[in-house]
Design a protein around this motif. Sequence first.
Motif, PDB file in Angstrom:
ATOM      1  N   ALA A  72      10.827 -16.982  -9.830  1.00 60.40           N
ATOM      2  CA  ALA A  72       9.627 -16.533  -9.120  1.00 60.40           C
ATOM      3  C   ALA A  72       9.116 -15.232  -9.735  1.00 60.40           C
ATOM      4  N   ILE A  73       7.804 -15.108  -9.792  1.00 61.87           N
ATOM      5  CA  ILE A  73       7.153 -13.942 -10.407  1.00 61.87           C
ATOM      6  C   ILE A  73       6.632 -13.030  -9.313  1.00 61.87           C
ATOM      7  N   VAL A  74       6.775 -11.719  -9.535  1.00 61.04           N
ATOM      8  CA  VAL A  74       6.201 -10.718  -8.640  1.00 61.04           C
ATOM      9  C   VAL A  74       5.315  -9.788  -9.478  1.00 61.04           C
ATOM     10  N   PRO A  75       3.998  -9.997  -9.480  1.00 60.76           N
ATOM     11  CA  PRO A  75       3.116  -9.048 -10.165  1.00 60.76           C
ATOM     12  C   PRO A  75       3.068  -7.724  -9.383  1.00 60.76           C
ATOM     13  N   VAL A  76       3.149  -6.611 -10.100  1.00 62.22           N
ATOM     14  CA  VAL A  76       3.076  -5.280  -9.498  1.00 62.22           C
ATOM     15  C   VAL A  76       1.809  -4.606 -10.018  1.00 62.22           C
ATOM     16  N   LEU A  77       0.904  -4.289  -9.106  1.00 63.29           N
ATOM     17  CA  LEU A  77      -0.376  -3.666  -9.458  1.00 63.29           C
ATOM     18  C   LEU A  77      -0.321  -2.188  -9.108  1.00 63.29           C
ATOM     19  N   VAL A  78      -0.633  -1.344 -10.096  1.00 58.72           N
ATOM     20  CA  VAL A  78      -0.570   0.099  -9.907  1.00 58.72           C
ATOM     21  C   VAL A  78      -1.970   0.687 -10.075  1.00 58.72           C
ATOM     22  N   ASP A  79      -2.433   1.385  -9.057  1.00 60.10           N
ATOM     23  CA  ASP A  79      -3.732   2.070  -9.083  1.00 60.10           C
ATOM     24  C   ASP A  79      -3.678   3.203 -10.099  1.00 60.10           C
ATOM     25  N   VAL A  80      -4.620   3.221 -11.055  1.00 59.60           N
ATOM     26  CA  VAL A  80      -4.655   4.292 -12.063  1.00 59.60           C
ATOM     27  C   VAL A  80      -5.996   5.024 -12.009  1.00 59.60           C
ATOM     28  N   SER A  81      -6.638   5.062 -10.820  1.00 58.62           N
ATOM     29  CA  SER A  81      -7.862   5.849 -10.688  1.00 58.62           C
ATOM     30  C   SER A  81      -7.529   7.335 -10.733  1.00 58.62           C
ATOM     31  N   ARG A  82      -8.548   8.149 -10.945  1.00 54.51           N
ATOM     32  CA  ARG A  82      -8.312   9.578 -11.152  1.00 54.51           C
ATOM     33  C   ARG A  82      -7.734  10.274  -9.933  1.00 54.51           C
ATOM     34  N   SER A  83      -7.926   9.673  -8.741  1.00 51.90           N
ATOM     35  CA  SER A  83      -7.346  10.299  -7.555  1.00 51.90           C
ATOM     36  C   SER A  83      -5.822  10.266  -7.579  1.00 51.90           C
ATOM     37  N   MET A  84      -5.245   9.434  -8.434  1.00 49.49           N
ATOM     38  CA  MET A  84      -3.784   9.381  -8.545  1.00 49.49           C
ATOM     39  C   MET A  84      -3.218  10.609  -9.265  1.00 49.49           C
ATOM     40  N   ARG A 152      -4.661 -15.668 -12.900  1.00 52.68           N
ATOM     41  CA  ARG A 152      -3.753 -15.571 -14.045  1.00 52.68           C
ATOM     42  C   ARG A 152      -2.475 -16.383 -13.823  1.00 52.68           C
ATOM     43  N   PHE A 153      -1.957 -16.378 -12.588  1.00 57.92           N
ATOM     44  CA  PHE A 153      -0.698 -17.059 -12.297  1.00 57.92           C
ATOM     45  C   PHE A 153      -0.911 -18.342 -11.490  1.00 57.92           C
ATOM     46  N   ARG A 154      -2.106 -18.915 -11.605  1.00 56.32           N
ATOM     47  CA  ARG A 154      -2.372 -20.153 -10.894  1.00 56.32           C
ATOM     48  C   ARG A 154      -1.429 -21.250 -11.401  1.00 56.32           C
ATOM     49  N   GLY A 155      -0.806 -21.970 -10.485  1.00 54.40           N
ATOM     50  CA  GLY A 155       0.120 -23.030 -10.845  1.00 54.40           C
ATOM     51  C   GLY A 155       1.542 -22.563 -11.059  1.00 54.40           C
ATOM     52  N   GLN A 156       1.781 -21.256 -11.041  1.00 49.90           N
ATOM     53  CA  GLN A 156       3.125 -20.717 -11.183  1.00 49.90           C
ATOM     54  C   GLN A 156       3.622 -20.229  -9.821  1.00 49.90           C
ATOM     55  N   ARG A 157       4.954 -20.101  -9.741  1.00 56.33           N
ATOM     56  CA  ARG A 157       5.532 -19.669  -8.468  1.00 56.33           C
ATOM     57  C   ARG A 157       5.469 -18.153  -8.379  1.00 56.33           C
ATOM     58  N   VAL A 158       4.692 -17.647  -7.437  1.00 54.94           N
ATOM     59  CA  VAL A 158       4.544 -16.209  -7.204  1.00 54.94           C
ATOM     60  C   VAL A 158       5.101 -15.897  -5.827  1.00 54.94           C
ATOM     61  N   ALA A 159       6.160 -15.095  -5.797  1.00 54.65           N
ATOM     62  CA  ALA A 159       6.782 -14.756  -4.515  1.00 54.65           C
ATOM     63  C   ALA A 159       5.914 -13.804  -3.705  1.00 54.65           C
TER      64      ALA A 159
END
Length: 645
Positions: A72-84, A152-159
Amino acid sequence: MHFAYPLPWWLVVILAAAVAAVVHAEYRRPLSRLTGVQRGVLISLRVLTLAALVLFLFRPIVIRPPAGSREAIVPVLVDVSRSMRLADADGQTRVARANMLLKNELGLALSSRFTTEIFSVGERLAPAKIGDLAADARRSDLTGALAAVRERFRGQRVAGIVVLSDGGDTGRAGGSGGAGGAGGAAGDAGGPPVFAVGIGSPDGPRDREVLGITTSDPRLDHSSVDLHVTAVSTGFGRTPFALRVLGNGQVLDARRVVPPADGSPIDEVFTVSPDPLNSTVYTAEIPRDESEPVVENNVRHVLVSPAGRKRRVLVVEGAPGFEHSFMTRAWASDSGLEIDSVTRKGKNADGQDTFFVQAALTSGFPAKREQLYVYDALVIANVESDFFSRAQLAMAADFVAERGGGLLVLGGRSFARRGLSATPLEEVLPVELNDRRGGIVRTALGEGDMPAHNKLTLTTEGETHPIMRIGGSPDETRRMWAALPALAASATLGGPRPGATVLALTTAPGGGVFPVVAVQRYGQGRSMVFAGEAAWRWKMMVASSDRSYEFFWRQAARWLSSPAPDPVTIAVPDAPEPGDAISIDVDGRRNPDDKVAPRGPRERPLYVRAGARAAGAVPHPRRSASRDDAPWRGRSVDVCRRGGP
């Protein structure tokens, strides 16, 4: 079995019917004689073949249970806007805290059970590595990033999808929620669950921000402009702070502002006088506080350009008179206006109307759109509705709605009996013409606010509107209008249409309250009615130094004609950020087969047809750029005929 593109039931029915129809048409009259068994076998094979093709188009998939959670795949999205970049995450910057979470507890916990993939979220979704995350994006499009991950992960197992962010969606799509809200939307659509991890202080930083600065329509004399500044103070309570306005870098006004409550917006109005010959950059600024971590939002700018070409006004008068002569004289003395007038004198021996013309017209009212559309505003003064043909009235309505011109209708004859009711101009006017009982407006007034008979009284909106502001402040404006003589009479008009604004009222002999001055935006243009009679009293029955009469009529003409576009209009966004790709909108209204091109080495002709719009997205240079090849920076735009200037 599942499908990558699910089929709704109604589409299944349509496709089944289509397959049946095709097979029936094919074997209804075969080319050779077939037995019943042969026909049945062939029909079955063709049905199965067509059904298989349809199913393959919708990508059938089978979800197998994983042999282990590592599949199973777990995509991790990280905010990189300037407020960070803010350092309020346990003494670290927010992006450093996100990096640490991915390296240690969160990253280790996920990688021990799932396959993780790291993505940065700014203006777009991009693959990233732990330790290489930099907070330099101008916005965070969380909604778009979640949609991109699901595709991007259509058809794949995403937990599940993990989002590390410090706030809400600031993408161009205008997401209204934060990461959790976006995740909820994804979940509602049947996607994998979204787990939002907040980064930074839950209370947010102490901050003061200038939310916006806008300009009003200019008012006379030569020409004051109101700057509307909106600011907010968060985390400082009701502590006062300074708000100042600069013009081309010079401080013009400074005020001590006390917020009504912490986090409540504050609106301030500054009256300034721009340079009549050169553009002026006005800046609203809040001085930096020592405890304020973000100062980039303490400043906003707005550009006020000088007046362009003269505005052309066509005045059609029903008969000579003091009202019209004083009014046109006031307009003629305005250097920003060019007046053409057509005055009906009477009838000749054949019973035809005769005119006194001070324009390039001979038939009274323009007969063609091309003749009318060269003007920016049209004034109909004491002219009966049956003077115009229905085609002329429709052309006048299109002049406002499509051309973007202004329309002023005044005088008792224009509203006598049914006036312009049931004509193409009825909807253009800001007041109702079929309900003239005065009750609609009366409900908005108290007993102490009742205007005197034929005496003009401003409404709350009228005190600040550029047409009625003949004084330096709303209070002075009200006093000056109260000091003017009463009108001789006033036409009884109905209440305002939805979206219209009544600027001034008066009372009729029967006690009804009626609008005297009302305005509205209609289509691309503006319209106004003036129901009073003998407004020349405001000139002849006051001191010779009183300029209220001139100011009122000149401001009315300018307000009506100012939005009328030029033959070619070029528009850019109000406040592009450095580095943005801006859209330049070109609106060509008169000359067919025109072409628009920037001067310089990157010339890119853009052909525009008459009445059509064209837009081109070009990079907006950064303020630090000084290279000569910066596209479109400081360049003029030429408009020329196809094949050459």
